[in-house]
Design an enzyme around this catalytic site. Structure first.
Site, mmCIF file in Angstrom:
data_model
loop_
_atom_site.group_PDB
_atom_site.id
_atom_site.type_symbol
_atom_site.label_atom_id
_atom_site.label_comp_id
_atom_site.label_asym_id
_atom_site.label_seq_id
_atom_site.Cartn_x
_atom_site.Cartn_y
_atom_site.Cartn_z
ATOM 1 N N ASP A 53 0.808 -1.313 0.002
ATOM 2 C CA ASP A 53 0.112 -0.191 -0.111
ATOM 3 C C ASP A 53 0.890 1.273 -0.023
ATOM 4 O O ASP A 53 2.099 1.295 0.366
ATOM 5 C CB ASP A 53 -0.995 0.126 1.338
ATOM 6 C CG ASP A 53 -1.731 1.099 1.425
ATOM 7 O OD1 ASP A 53 -2.487 1.460 0.273
ATOM 8 O OD2 ASP A 53 -1.807 1.840 2.473
ATOM 9 N N ASP B 216 -0.063 5.218 0.851
ATOM 10 C CA ASP B 216 -0.529 6.100 1.984
ATOM 11 C C ASP B 216 -0.245 5.202 3.389
ATOM 12 O O ASP B 216 -1.020 4.532 3.375
ATOM 13 C CB ASP B 216 -1.794 6.920 1.744
ATOM 14 C CG ASP B 216 -1.710 7.939 0.858
ATOM 15 O OD1 ASP B 216 -0.602 8.790 0.895
ATOM 16 O OD2 ASP B 216 -2.482 8.225 0.238
#
Length: 355
Positions: free
Chosen positions: A35, A37
């Site tokens: 991922d 952020d």
């Protein structure tokens, strides 16, 4: 290894890799899917150690991919952002919910069909790239509504989407993340904007594309070919649940949204295989732990006291967290935790569980 009161099976008992005396976590996998952020960066600032960690994977020739629910940037823009931070990335390595939404609509609508967009320019660009026509009002009779995160989304955008959906246009949401991480703390995400329409319309979107739906992860794993895939994320409700739905192992890093208290209260479908403070857990066996912990000996013990958990003993903080997970997940107690020893006080403080 960690000891605790309870009968929960260890990771080894469940057939998962055993971290006790094991080598590097990353060596068990051929692909690592990150991922962005909260894992690699916060908005546009790299998280300490992240650039070095990904660089190390590249130097070892390991396959890397990135899967993000953020629909405000195109894959090429994300790759450029990462490269500017010092993480060499190619657009083909980046999977965004905006691109996945556009591809899904391309497969379901005729070429050139109008799609009402609520979101950033990146979502419009992805729709144009697959031969669809972004529009801005319900009067243009859109064949669908595509809603993604955009910092400039306002009432008028949501109003047009509401009118279009009421007129019969199917409603596609790129993702439903309630918040997104920032250096100042969690901020409203696309899920918060989806909630506005959900309230106005009295129903959910017809299709949600991004995590926790498994498509981004399964696409990344399919592109990589054979071998095992590890998903690294900071959110239990999207990254970890999405990995589990895709049948993949996951590592929760505590650099973004989900914290130790949320982990202790996590339902089964949101429980990771491993936890670490940050990406050092990929390489350092002492910086990662399998969860829940083991029933064998160790320096920590966890007992129930009503609805609370009591941590006693001493040892590495991550092993304390693994022990706490074992009891919390098997009994439903917690996540309120009390310390019974000075070392336990320090461990709880390290996880923000001392409040």
């Amino acid at each position: 290894m960690t000891g605790y009161a309870g009968d929960t099976a260890s990771g080894a008992d469940r057939g998962e890799p055993d971290r006790a005396g094991a080598g590097r976590l990353v060596d068990a996998y051929s692909l690592v899917v990150f991922d962005l952020d909260g894992v690699i960066y916060l908005i546009d600032r790299p998280i300490p150690g992240a650039v070095e960690a990904v660089g190390r994977l590249h130097a070892e020739g390991r396959a890397v991919a990135y899967a993000t629910n953020n629909a405000s940037r195109r894959s090429s823009e994300v790759a450029d952002l990462l490269t500017g931070m010092g993480v060499a990335a190619r657009p083909a390595e980046v999977l965004t919910s905006a691109a996945a939404t556009a591809e899904l609509l391309r497969d379901r609508l005729p070429e050139g069909a109008p799609v009402l967009v609520v979101g950033a320019e990146a979502l419009r660009a992805e729709l144009r790239a697959v031969g669809l026509r972004p529009v801005a009002t319900a009067d243009e009779e859109p064949a669908a509504v595509a809603q993604g995160y955009g910092p400039q989304v306002g009432w008028s955008d949501l109003a047009e989407a509401s009118l279009a959906v009421r007129a019969g246009a199917p409603w596609y949401a790129t993702n439903t993340d309630r918040t997104l991480p920032s250096p100042r703390g969690p901020l409203p995400g696309n899920g918060s904007l989806v909630a506005v329409l959900r309230t106005a319309l009295g129903r959910d979107p017809d299709v949600v594309v991004g995590k926790p739906e498994p498509a981004l992860f399964t696409t990344a794993a399919r592109r990589a070919g054979t071998g095992r895939t590890l998903v690294v994320g900071d959110r239990l409700d999207t990254d970890i649940e999405g990995a589990r739905r895709a049948g993949l192992d996951s590592l929760l890093v505590l650099t973004g949204v989900s914290d130790a208290a949320e982990l202790l209260a996590a339902p089964e479908e949101r429980r990771p295989a491993y936890v670490s403070f940050d990406l050092a857990g990929l390489f350092d066996p002492a910086a990662v732990v399998a969860v829940p912990g083991r029933t064998a000996d160790g320096g920590w013990s966890v007992t129930e006291a009503g609805a609370d958990l009591v941590l006693d003993g001493s040892g590495p903080p991550l092993e304390a967290l693994a022990a706490l997970c074992a009891v919390a997940w098997s009994t439903g107690a917690g996540p309120r935790v009390r310390a019974q020893s000075p070392a336990a006080e320090e461990a709880l403080a390290a996880f923000g569980l001392d409040g």
